[in-house]
Design an enzyme around this catalytic site. Structure first.
Site, PDB file in Angstrom:
ATOM      1  N   SER A   1     -22.632  41.427  -4.678  1.00 15.47           N
ATOM      2  CA  SER A   1     -22.012  41.657  -3.358  1.00 15.47           C
ATOM      3  C   SER A   1     -20.507  41.753  -3.572  1.00 15.47           C
ATOM      4  O   SER A   1     -19.987  41.265  -4.581  1.00 15.47           O
ATOM      5  CB  SER A   1     -22.314  40.473  -2.449  1.00 15.47           C
ATOM      6  OG  SER A   1     -21.482  40.478  -1.314  1.00 15.47           O
TER       7      SER A   1
ATOM      8  N   TYR B   1     -22.676  31.424  -0.785  1.00 16.09           N
ATOM      9  CA  TYR B   1     -23.204  32.779  -1.027  1.00 16.09           C
ATOM     10  C   TYR B   1     -22.281  33.539  -1.982  1.00 16.09           C
ATOM     11  O   TYR B   1     -22.734  34.133  -2.970  1.00 16.09           O
ATOM     12  CB  TYR B   1     -23.338  33.536   0.307  1.00 16.09           C
ATOM     13  CG  TYR B   1     -23.774  34.979   0.130  1.00 16.09           C
ATOM     14  CD1 TYR B   1     -25.056  35.287  -0.314  1.00 16.09           C
ATOM     15  CD2 TYR B   1     -22.893  36.026   0.397  1.00 16.09           C
ATOM     16  CE1 TYR B   1     -25.457  36.605  -0.484  1.00 16.09           C
ATOM     17  CE2 TYR B   1     -23.290  37.344   0.236  1.00 16.09           C
ATOM     18  CZ  TYR B   1     -24.574  37.636  -0.213  1.00 16.09           C
ATOM     19  OH  TYR B   1     -24.963  38.945  -0.391  1.00 16.09           O
TER      20      TYR B   1
HETATM   21  N1  LIG Z   1     -27.053  43.718   3.621  1.00 18.46           N
HETATM   22  C1  LIG Z   1     -25.856  43.414   3.185  1.00 18.46           C
HETATM   23  O1  LIG Z   1     -24.848  43.502   3.932  1.00 18.46           O
HETATM   24  C2  LIG Z   1     -25.651  43.004   1.757  1.00 18.46           C
HETATM   25  C3  LIG Z   1     -24.354  43.087   1.239  1.00 18.46           C
HETATM   26  C4  LIG Z   1     -24.129  42.724  -0.076  1.00 18.46           C
HETATM   27  C5  LIG Z   1     -25.195  42.276  -0.852  1.00 18.46           C
HETATM   28  N2  LIG Z   1     -26.440  42.186  -0.313  1.00 18.46           N
HETATM   29  C6  LIG Z   1     -27.522  41.696  -1.177  1.00 18.46           C
HETATM   30  O2  LIG Z   1     -28.522  42.701  -1.250  1.00 18.46           O
HETATM   31  C7  LIG Z   1     -29.784  42.094  -1.582  1.00 18.46           C
HETATM   32  C8  LIG Z   1     -30.833  42.659  -0.647  1.00 18.46           C
HETATM   33  O3  LIG Z   1     -30.515  42.287   0.665  1.00 18.46           O
HETATM   34  P1  LIG Z   1     -30.878  43.229   1.895  1.00 18.46           P
HETATM   35  O4  LIG Z   1     -29.612  43.562   2.569  1.00 18.46           O
HETATM   36  O5  LIG Z   1     -31.786  44.301   1.477  1.00 18.46           O
HETATM   37  O6  LIG Z   1     -31.612  42.137   2.813  1.00 18.46           O
HETATM   38  P2  LIG Z   1     -33.110  42.061   3.329  1.00 18.46           P
HETATM   39  O7  LIG Z   1     -33.463  43.330   4.013  1.00 18.46           O
HETATM   40  O8  LIG Z   1     -33.187  40.787   4.087  1.00 18.46           O
HETATM   41  O9  LIG Z   1     -33.986  41.961   1.993  1.00 18.46           O
HETATM   42  C9  LIG Z   1     -34.123  40.788   1.263  1.00 18.46           C
HETATM   43  C10 LIG Z   1     -35.321  40.942   0.347  1.00 18.46           C
HETATM   44  O10 LIG Z   1     -35.436  39.760  -0.461  1.00 18.46           O
HETATM   45  C11 LIG Z   1     -36.783  39.350  -0.462  1.00 18.46           C
HETATM   46  N3  LIG Z   1     -36.894  37.915  -0.641  1.00 18.46           N
HETATM   47  C12 LIG Z   1     -36.225  36.946   0.030  1.00 18.46           C
HETATM   48  N4  LIG Z   1     -36.610  35.742  -0.402  1.00 18.46           N
HETATM   49  C13 LIG Z   1     -37.545  35.953  -1.375  1.00 18.46           C
HETATM   50  C14 LIG Z   1     -38.320  35.123  -2.196  1.00 18.46           C
HETATM   51  N5  LIG Z   1     -38.210  33.783  -2.142  1.00 18.46           N
HETATM   52  N6  LIG Z   1     -39.196  35.673  -3.083  1.00 18.46           N
HETATM   53  C15 LIG Z   1     -39.324  37.023  -3.150  1.00 18.46           C
HETATM   54  N7  LIG Z   1     -38.591  37.877  -2.415  1.00 18.46           N
HETATM   55  C16 LIG Z   1     -37.729  37.344  -1.525  1.00 18.46           C
HETATM   56  C17 LIG Z   1     -37.318  39.754   0.910  1.00 18.46           C
HETATM   57  O11 LIG Z   1     -38.705  39.934   0.856  1.00 18.46           O
HETATM   58  P3  LIG Z   1     -39.803  38.954   1.512  1.00 18.46           P
HETATM   59  O12 LIG Z   1     -39.216  38.377   2.753  1.00 18.46           O
HETATM   60  O13 LIG Z   1     -40.988  39.856   1.746  1.00 18.46           O
HETATM   61  O14 LIG Z   1     -40.084  37.967   0.462  1.00 18.46           O
HETATM   62  C18 LIG Z   1     -36.629  41.095   1.102  1.00 18.46           C
HETATM   63  O15 LIG Z   1     -37.394  42.116   0.509  1.00 18.46           O
HETATM   64  C19 LIG Z   1     -29.570  40.594  -1.471  1.00 18.46           C
HETATM   65  O16 LIG Z   1     -29.437  40.068  -2.771  1.00 18.46           O
HETATM   66  C20 LIG Z   1     -28.267  40.460  -0.700  1.00 18.46           C
HETATM   67  O17 LIG Z   1     -27.583  39.287  -1.034  1.00 18.46           O
HETATM   68  C21 LIG Z   1     -26.707  42.553   0.971  1.00 18.46           C
END
Ligand SMILES: NC(=O)c1ccc[n+]([C@@H]2O[C@H](COP(=O)([O-])OP(=O)(O)OC[C@H]3O[C@@H](n4cnc5c(N)ncnc54)[C@H](OP(=O)(O)O)[C@@H]3O)[C@@H](O)[C@H]2O)c1
Length: 255
Positions: A135, A148
């Site tokens: 991130s 985080y």
């Molecule tokens: N969106 C943003 O603004 C942003 C910015 C910078 C970085 N990120 C990073 O991008 C990555 C993806 O986030 P996203 O934005 O795509 O959010 P998201 O839509 O909430 O996706 C999170 C994913 O992680 C999985 N997950 C969560 N806990 C888990 C567990 N215990 N075991 C297996 N899978 C798990 C969830 O699947 P299940 O619930 O089905 O398990 C889901 O597929 C994260 O690492 C986040 O920190 C996001």
């Protein structure tokens, strides 16, 4: 059997990665998708042209990882790409949050990512890729995202060091450092706050653009992928300004 493995595939950036990897990498035999929600894995599988293998698993659970390890031993895949997107964020003041929520986030963002990398590495060969979603919060001390941000700094630094270690094996490691992206991430991350800040709303990117840029950057063997010029400017500032000053500014702006 050439495979790509994607964690966090049930939503957001992981889902989009699965879609774009499916479109781009025709020579793969299978795409392995991982998440806790079986219905979402089935839905994603139906959208992809490649054969898929779904793993309904909690990556923080040692028993689930053991079963995944058994699958690796059984199929002995040639892992061409490991794309780790599973992760979550929590926004709020450290002293107002439950410590269990913070430690659970660390286990997911850091420990599970390490464990999955360690399990997959023996099945990776020359010219394969490891892509970790960090991130932009990894670049600086981020008040309101103290734990985080620290977890993502871990992901960034781990990825950079691993990149150097694996250079001899020609395995390319890259960290993706997006700013705010329009995904369900904020449903979880903002549960201690009153909703999204104006900063995040203004600079929100789409998963499509972040993943397209990340896959292009991986193809160019970059160490870090930063999704747009505003975030690249923030990256630059994080390298030239005092981190105390930036932390104070971010606190003032209430990002
Ligand atoms: N969106 C943003 O603004 C942003 C910015 C910078 C970085 N990120 C990073 O991008 C990555 C993806 O986030 P996203 O934005 O795509 O959010 P998201 O839509 O909430 O996706 C999170 C994913 O992680 C999985 N997950 C969560 N806990 C888990 C567990 N215990 N075991 C297996 N899978 C798990 C969830 O699947 P299940 O619930 O089905 O398990 C889901 O597929 C994260 O690492 C986040 O920190 C996001």
């Amino acid at each position: 059997m050439k495979v790509a493995i994607i964690t966090g595939a049930t939503s957001g950036l992981g889902w989009e990665a699965a879609v774009q990897i499916d479109e781009r990498f025709k020579s793969l035999d299978e795409i392995w998708i991982i998440g806790r929600r079986e219905d979402k894995l089935l839905e994603l599988s139906a959208c992809l042209a490649h054969s898929t293998r779904s793993f309904t698993m909690d990556v923080t659970d040692a028993q689930d990882r053991k079963e995944f390890c058994e699958a690796l031993k059984k199929y002995r895949p040639n892992i061409r790409m490991l794309f780790q997107s599973a992760g979550k964020g929590l926004h709020g003041d450290f002293d107002k949050m439950k410590i269990e929520d913070e430690t659970e986030m660390l286990r997911l963002n850091c420990e599970a990512l390490l464990e999955m990398t360690h399990l997959c590495l023996p099945y990776m060969r020359k010219n394969s890729h490891i892509i970790h979603i960090a991130s932009m919060a990894a670049f600086l001390p981020f008040p309101g995202y103290s734990v985080y941000g620290a977890s993502k700094a871990f992901v960034l630094n781990f990825s950079r060091a691993l990149r150097a270690e694996l250079r001899k094996r020609k395995i390319h490691v890259m960290a993706v450092c997006p700013g705010p992206v329009n995904t369900p991430f904020f449903d979880v991350s903002e549960r201690y706050t009153n909703g999204l800040s104006a900063f995040k709303k203004k600079f929100m990117n789409t998963p499509e653009k972040v993943i397209k840029k990340a896959l292009n950057d991986a193809g160019s063997h970059r160490a870090v992928s930063v999704d747009n010029c505003i975030m690249r400017f923030c990256y630059f500032l994080s390298r030239v300004l005092s981190h105390d000053f930036i932390a104070g500014l971010l606190r003032f702006l209430r990002t």
